[in-house]
Design a protein around this motif. Structure first.
Motif, short mmCIF file in Angstrom:
data_model
loop_
_atom_site.label_atom_id
_atom_site.label_comp_id
_atom_site.label_asym_id
_atom_site.label_seq_id
_atom_site.Cartn_x
_atom_site.Cartn_y
_atom_site.Cartn_z
N ALA A 84 0.85 -1.19 0.00
CA ALA A 84 0.00 0.00 0.00
C ALA A 84 0.88 1.24 0.00
O ALA A 84 2.07 1.19 0.34
N VAL A 85 0.29 2.36 -0.38
CA VAL A 85 1.00 3.65 -0.40
C VAL A 85 0.18 4.61 0.46
O VAL A 85 -0.79 5.19 -0.03
N PRO A 86 0.53 4.79 1.73
CA PRO A 86 -0.30 5.61 2.62
C PRO A 86 -0.57 7.02 2.09
O PRO A 86 -1.66 7.56 2.30
N ALA A 87 0.39 7.61 1.40
CA ALA A 87 0.20 8.97 0.87
C ALA A 87 -0.82 9.01 -0.26
O ALA A 87 -1.41 10.06 -0.53
N VAL A 88 -1.02 7.89 -0.93
CA VAL A 88 -2.00 7.78 -2.03
C VAL A 88 -2.75 6.47 -1.81
O VAL A 88 -2.47 5.45 -2.42
N PRO A 89 -3.74 6.47 -0.92
CA PRO A 89 -4.30 5.20 -0.41
C PRO A 89 -5.04 4.34 -1.42
O PRO A 89 -5.26 3.16 -1.14
N THR A 90 -5.41 4.87 -2.56
CA THR A 90 -6.08 4.01 -3.54
C THR A 90 -5.10 3.34 -4.49
O THR A 90 -5.51 2.57 -5.37
N ALA A 91 -3.81 3.62 -4.35
CA ALA A 91 -2.79 2.96 -5.18
C ALA A 91 -2.51 1.56 -4.67
O ALA A 91 -2.62 1.27 -3.47
N ILE A 92 -2.15 0.66 -5.58
CA ILE A 92 -1.76 -0.71 -5.23
C ILE A 92 -0.48 -1.04 -6.01
O ILE A 92 -0.41 -0.83 -7.22
N ASN A 114 -6.52 13.45 -13.89
CA ASN A 114 -6.01 14.69 -13.31
C ASN A 114 -5.36 14.34 -11.97
O ASN A 114 -5.46 13.22 -11.51
N ASP A 115 -4.67 15.29 -11.41
CA ASP A 115 -3.98 15.12 -10.13
C ASP A 115 -2.76 14.20 -10.19
O ASP A 115 -2.25 13.77 -9.17
N TYR A 116 -2.32 13.86 -11.42
CA TYR A 116 -1.03 13.19 -11.67
C TYR A 116 -0.63 12.17 -10.61
O TYR A 116 0.37 12.30 -9.90
N GLY A 117 -1.41 11.08 -10.58
CA GLY A 117 -1.19 10.05 -9.57
C GLY A 117 0.16 9.37 -9.66
O GLY A 117 0.73 8.96 -8.63
N GLY A 118 0.70 9.20 -10.88
CA GLY A 118 2.00 8.56 -11.00
C GLY A 118 3.09 9.35 -10.30
O GLY A 118 3.93 8.79 -9.58
N LYS A 119 3.08 10.65 -10.49
CA LYS A 119 4.07 11.50 -9.82
C LYS A 119 3.87 11.49 -8.31
O LYS A 119 4.84 11.47 -7.54
N ARG A 120 2.63 11.48 -7.88
CA ARG A 120 2.34 11.46 -6.44
C ARG A 120 2.95 10.20 -5.79
O ARG A 120 3.56 10.27 -4.73
N VAL A 121 2.74 9.06 -6.43
CA VAL A 121 3.25 7.82 -5.86
C VAL A 121 4.78 7.79 -5.92
O VAL A 121 5.44 7.35 -4.97
N PHE A 122 5.34 8.27 -7.02
CA PHE A 122 6.80 8.35 -7.12
C PHE A 122 7.37 9.26 -6.03
O PHE A 122 8.33 8.90 -5.35
N ASP A 123 6.77 10.44 -5.87
CA ASP A 123 7.26 11.39 -4.87
C ASP A 123 7.11 10.86 -3.45
O ASP A 123 7.84 11.28 -2.54
N ALA A 124 6.18 9.92 -3.24
CA ALA A 124 6.01 9.30 -1.92
C ALA A 124 7.08 8.26 -1.63
O ALA A 124 7.10 7.67 -0.54
N GLY A 125 7.97 8.02 -2.60
CA GLY A 125 9.07 7.08 -2.40
C GLY A 125 8.68 5.62 -2.56
O GLY A 125 9.39 4.73 -2.08
N ALA A 126 7.57 5.36 -3.26
CA ALA A 126 7.07 3.98 -3.35
C ALA A 126 7.96 3.08 -4.21
O ALA A 126 7.98 1.86 -4.01
N PHE A 127 8.70 3.67 -5.15
CA PHE A 127 9.50 2.87 -6.07
C PHE A 127 10.95 2.78 -5.61
O PHE A 127 11.88 3.11 -6.35
N SER A 128 11.15 2.31 -4.41
CA SER A 128 12.50 2.17 -3.87
C SER A 128 12.77 0.72 -3.51
O SER A 128 11.84 -0.07 -3.32
N GLY A 129 14.04 0.36 -3.42
CA GLY A 129 14.39 -1.01 -3.08
C GLY A 129 13.87 -1.99 -4.11
O GLY A 129 14.01 -1.79 -5.32
N MET A 130 13.25 -3.06 -3.63
CA MET A 130 12.79 -4.10 -4.56
C MET A 130 11.63 -3.62 -5.43
O MET A 130 11.26 -4.29 -6.40
N TRP A 131 11.05 -2.47 -5.08
CA TRP A 131 9.93 -1.93 -5.85
C TRP A 131 10.37 -1.03 -6.99
O TRP A 131 9.53 -0.49 -7.71
N ARG A 132 11.65 -0.88 -7.19
CA ARG A 132 12.16 -0.01 -8.26
C ARG A 132 12.29 -0.80 -9.57
O ARG A 132 13.11 -1.71 -9.67
N PRO A 133 11.49 -0.48 -10.57
CA PRO A 133 11.60 -1.21 -11.84
C PRO A 133 12.81 -0.73 -12.65
O PRO A 133 13.17 0.45 -12.61
N ASP A 134 13.41 -1.65 -13.37
CA ASP A 134 14.47 -1.27 -14.31
C ASP A 134 13.88 -0.72 -15.59
O ASP A 134 14.55 0.03 -16.32
#
Length: 383
Positions: free
Chosen positions: A48-56, A134-154
């Motif tokens: 889950a991404v607490p900063a963007v709670p509807t993201a999975i 609208n509200d650029y959800g991809g950037k929101r999730v990225f800025d929340a640090g969700a794509f770090s460690g094993m969650w970072r895609p190549d």
């Protein structure tokens, strides 16, 4: 066993009935999570991404696990009242999957379900993204640090449906596929007054009209015609009655271009025109230019060449090269962070455009879309 065509259709119809707007996709989130949990395997992790709670986010550990391949789908809908007459039409008044994100989610679930049955060679991250419209959800999730460690895609891949293409056809191109966009929000504030005494007022409506006319030169006299661009003012509100001079006027619009440098230049021209009009007509201008995550969707050379070569050579895939489009997609932001490719999926409804209240994708596109992308991602893992 992979999902069948009828199972994919049922998922799409379920999702079509519960369209939700950006950052409010709670029922959609719960439906998706229910499906994903039903396919749980020892090599699956859900985040889950607490900063963007509807993201999975869903991680599948690969048998080799040397790289991580990302796949993204958007999950939000539009504030459109559906007029398709379908038996599975939207059950939420004034909201509709008029851009086909129900199709996008169904394809993503179909691919994910396959790799829960057949463990992938490489790690995979599936991103179910809120707030694309609208509200650029991809950037929101990225800025929340969700794509770090094993969650970072190549590398990252994604899809958008296209009603003008035949059902099941895949299309893409080298370079820019979709334009970058910027929202225009502008308010002119003057002084209202009686229509018979214009000398005692500052007419914001006249200023707004002048602005609308002048921004028509931004593209025609500033953008290389080979590259193209768009400035559209789609909404203007001013005044209350015919015999009162409007003291304020509000406009909303969009800037679109295939190159970020052109977008930034066009933003500067729109800002200069707004300031010039305000000075000319004795009003004030409150201007907001919001790009957020809506960067040009620039397909990365290596991944895109490999995708085109694979799809072209694959006898089971109907693939075509396609020209760029002025549509916007916030997947462009993610492609600024990770190399990857977006493709079109034909959904065979040429009578209607994206965002139409009558758009009705042909569900015959679902299974070919899942299978073509599953084959490509499997191939990509061996590279």
């Amino acid at each position: 066993m992979d999902l069948t065509a009828s199972e994919l259709s049922q998922i799409r119809e379920d999702l079509h009935q519960i369209p939700e707007l950006a950052l409010h996709e709670t029922r959609t989130h719960d439906y998706l999570l229910g499906k994903i949990n039903a396919w749980q395997t020892p090599y699956m992790t859900i985040k889950a991404v607490p900063a963007v709670p509807t993201a999975i986010l869903v991680h599948l550990a690969g048998t080799r696990g040397e790289r991580t391949i990302g796949y993204r789908t958007d999950i939000d809908a539009l504030p459109v009242t559906e007029k398709t007459g379908l038996p599975f039409a939207s059950t939420i008044p004034g909201q509709m999957h008029a851009c086909g994100h129900d199709v996008h989610m169904t394809i993503a679930l179909g691919i994910l379900q396959h790799f829960t049955q057949v463990q992938p060679e490489q790690n995979m991250v599936f991103f179910f993204q809120p707030a694309e419209e609208n509200d650029y959800g991809g950037k929101r999730v990225f800025d929340a640090g969700a794509f770090s460690g094993m969650w970072r895609p190549d590398e990252f891949f994604g899809l958008h449906d296209n009603p003008q293409l035949p059902a099941g056809q895949i299309a893409s191109r080298m370079g820019t596929l979709f334009a970058g966009t910027t929202e225009i929000h502008l308010t002119f504030t003057g002084v209202s007054g009686h229509a018979a005494f214009p000398q005692q007022a500052n007419d914001a409506l006249v200023a707004a009209a002048a602005f609308v006319m002048q921004v028509q030169t931004v593209v025609s006299r500033n953008v290389d015609p080979v590259r193209g661009g768009v400035v559209t003012i789609g909404d203007l509100h001013a005044g209350t009655i015919g015999n009162v001079i409007a003291g304020s006027a509000h406009l909303d619009g969009t800037i679109r271009a295939f190159r970020q440098t052109d977008i930034e230049m066009m933003q500067g021209r729109v800002r200069a025109i707004a300031e010039g009009v305000a000075a000319t007509y004795g009003v004030t201008a409150g201007l907001q230019l919001i790009q957020g995550g809506y960067m040009p969707v620039e397909n990365a050379p290596e991944q895109t060449r490999d995708l085109i070569d694979f799809m072209t050579a694959d006898p089971a895939t109907d693939f075509s090269d396609i020209a760029p489009a002025m549509t916007g997609e916030d997947f462009g932001f993610l492609l600024q962070q990770f190399p990857g490719t977006m493709v079109w999926l034909g959904v065979g409804d040429p009578q209607h455009t994206l965002h139409s209240d009558q758009m009705s994708p042909d569900e015959a596109s679902l299974l070919p879309g899942v299978q073509a992308l599953t084959r490509f991602l499997t191939h990509r893992m061996a590279e």
